[in-house]
Motif scaffolding. Structure first.
Motif, mmCIF file in Angstrom:
data_model
loop_
_atom_site.group_PDB
_atom_site.id
_atom_site.type_symbol
_atom_site.label_atom_id
_atom_site.label_comp_id
_atom_site.label_asym_id
_atom_site.label_seq_id
_atom_site.Cartn_x
_atom_site.Cartn_y
_atom_site.Cartn_z
ATOM 1 N N GLY A 1 0.824 -1.203 0.000
ATOM 2 C CA GLY A 1 0.000 0.000 0.000
ATOM 3 C C GLY A 1 0.858 1.252 0.000
ATOM 4 N N TYR A 2 0.643 2.128 0.978
ATOM 5 C CA TYR A 2 1.432 3.356 1.054
ATOM 6 C C TYR A 2 2.739 3.157 1.799
ATOM 7 C CZ TYR A 2 -2.377 6.078 -0.884
ATOM 8 O OH TYR A 2 -3.332 6.587 -1.723
ATOM 9 N N GLY A 3 2.969 1.961 2.333
ATOM 10 C CA GLY A 3 4.230 1.692 2.997
ATOM 11 C C GLY A 3 4.073 1.417 4.477
ATOM 12 N N LYS A 4 5.164 1.598 5.206
ATOM 13 C CA LYS A 4 5.214 1.297 6.642
ATOM 14 C C LYS A 4 4.858 2.525 7.461
ATOM 15 C CE LYS A 4 9.244 1.001 8.487
ATOM 16 N NZ LYS A 4 10.605 0.564 8.861
ATOM 17 N N LEU A 5 4.014 2.338 8.437
ATOM 18 C CA LEU A 5 3.615 3.414 9.329
ATOM 19 C C LEU A 5 4.826 4.011 10.035
ATOM 20 C CD1 LEU A 5 1.207 4.877 10.810
ATOM 21 C CD2 LEU A 5 1.400 3.084 12.536
ATOM 22 N N ASN A 6 4.914 5.343 10.031
ATOM 23 C CA ASN A 6 5.979 6.045 10.743
ATOM 24 C C ASN A 6 5.317 6.876 11.839
ATOM 25 O OD1 ASN A 6 7.988 7.858 11.660
ATOM 26 N ND2 ASN A 6 9.066 7.722 9.711
ATOM 27 N N ALA A 7 5.239 6.319 13.037
ATOM 28 C CA ALA A 7 4.500 6.954 14.127
ATOM 29 C C ALA A 7 5.084 8.313 14.506
ATOM 30 C CB ALA A 7 4.466 6.028 15.339
ATOM 31 N N ARG A 8 6.397 8.388 14.619
ATOM 32 C CA ARG A 8 7.035 9.641 15.023
ATOM 33 C C ARG A 8 6.768 10.751 14.006
ATOM 34 N NH1 ARG A 8 11.072 11.083 18.445
ATOM 35 N NH2 ARG A 8 11.512 8.893 18.945
ATOM 36 N N ALA A 9 6.974 10.435 12.723
ATOM 37 C CA ALA A 9 6.768 11.445 11.682
ATOM 38 C C ALA A 9 5.312 11.885 11.627
ATOM 39 C CB ALA A 9 7.210 10.891 10.329
ATOM 40 N N ALA A 10 4.385 10.950 11.807
ATOM 41 C CA ALA A 10 2.958 11.292 11.773
ATOM 42 C C ALA A 10 2.598 12.227 12.916
ATOM 43 C CB ALA A 10 2.120 10.021 11.828
#
Length: 216
Positions: A99-108
């Motif tokens: 999909g759109y890739g791996k979740l980046n919690a910090r960046a979000a």
């Protein structure tokens, strides 16, 4: 070892062991059982590595909770766009799998804290035709310039985007002939990115993705 054969015989059906495995030497039984455990991704007692949304969904929900704590004014559209744009592409992973890739919690969470716009859902759509024009929209608060490159213009970045309220950029092109077109946005003259509002993509051959537009 002296009870391994008996255990293998008693649990042959439940553990789906090869027929007659219990008759083999202990080292053979252990090797076969370890291979079955690896094949079924058994991590430990009661734990198995699996893929799916049953656990991914609550993980993403927890990140969304952090985003809303950092910025309670975020709208659902804002949350979605931040999650998409901060996700990290996975190298060598098929597009349909990641999909759109791996979740980046910090960046979000960091982007949520700095987001100041309501982000109307109407402004997050794939390119669309209005009259005799093809309309592209793009959102990026850090962009100073935005250009369009693709099959429309032999992949030569074409300026013409005008900045609108809320960090949005808009460009209008003459409606192209029917066909399949690939394109990207170019930010500040150097950073190439696909269209996050357009889910149709393909590999670009350089470790990234082209957005794809089908004109009927």
């Amino acid at each position: 070892d002296h009870v391994l054969s008996t255990i293998a015989q008693d649990l042959a059906g439940e553990a789906e062991l090869p027929h007659g495995l219990y008759r083999e030497k202990p080292q053979v039984i252990r090797r076969e059982v370890e291979a079955i455990l690896q094949q079924n991704k058994i991590v430990a007692t009661h734990y198995q590595h699996v893929e799916g949304t049953s656990f991914a969904a609550p993980v993403v929900a927890s990140v969304v909770a952090q985003m809303l704590e950092a910025n309670p004014s975020l709208t659902p559209t804002s949350v979605k766009q931040i999650l998409i744009t901060t996700a990290e592409r996975l190298a060598n992973a098929p597009l349909l799998r990641q999909g759109y890739g791996k979740l980046n919690a910090r960046a979000a969470a960091e982007q949520a804290r700095s987001e100041q716009h309501a982000l109307d859902p109407e402004n997050f759509r794939p390119p669309r035709v209005e009259g005799d024009k093809l309309i592209f929209l793009f959102h990026d608060d850090q962009a100073e310039t935005v250009s369009l490159a693709g099959d429309f213009n032999n992949w030569k970045p074409q300026p013409g985007f005008r900045q609108e309220n809320g960090g949005f950029w808009r460009v209008e092109l003459p409606t192209p002939a029917p066909g399949l077109y690939r394109y990207k946005f170019v930010l500040n003259g150097s950073r190439w990115t696909d269209d996050h509002s357009n889910g149709r993509k393909e590999l670009d051959g350089y470790g990234g993705y082209n957005s794809v537009l089908l004109m009927n």
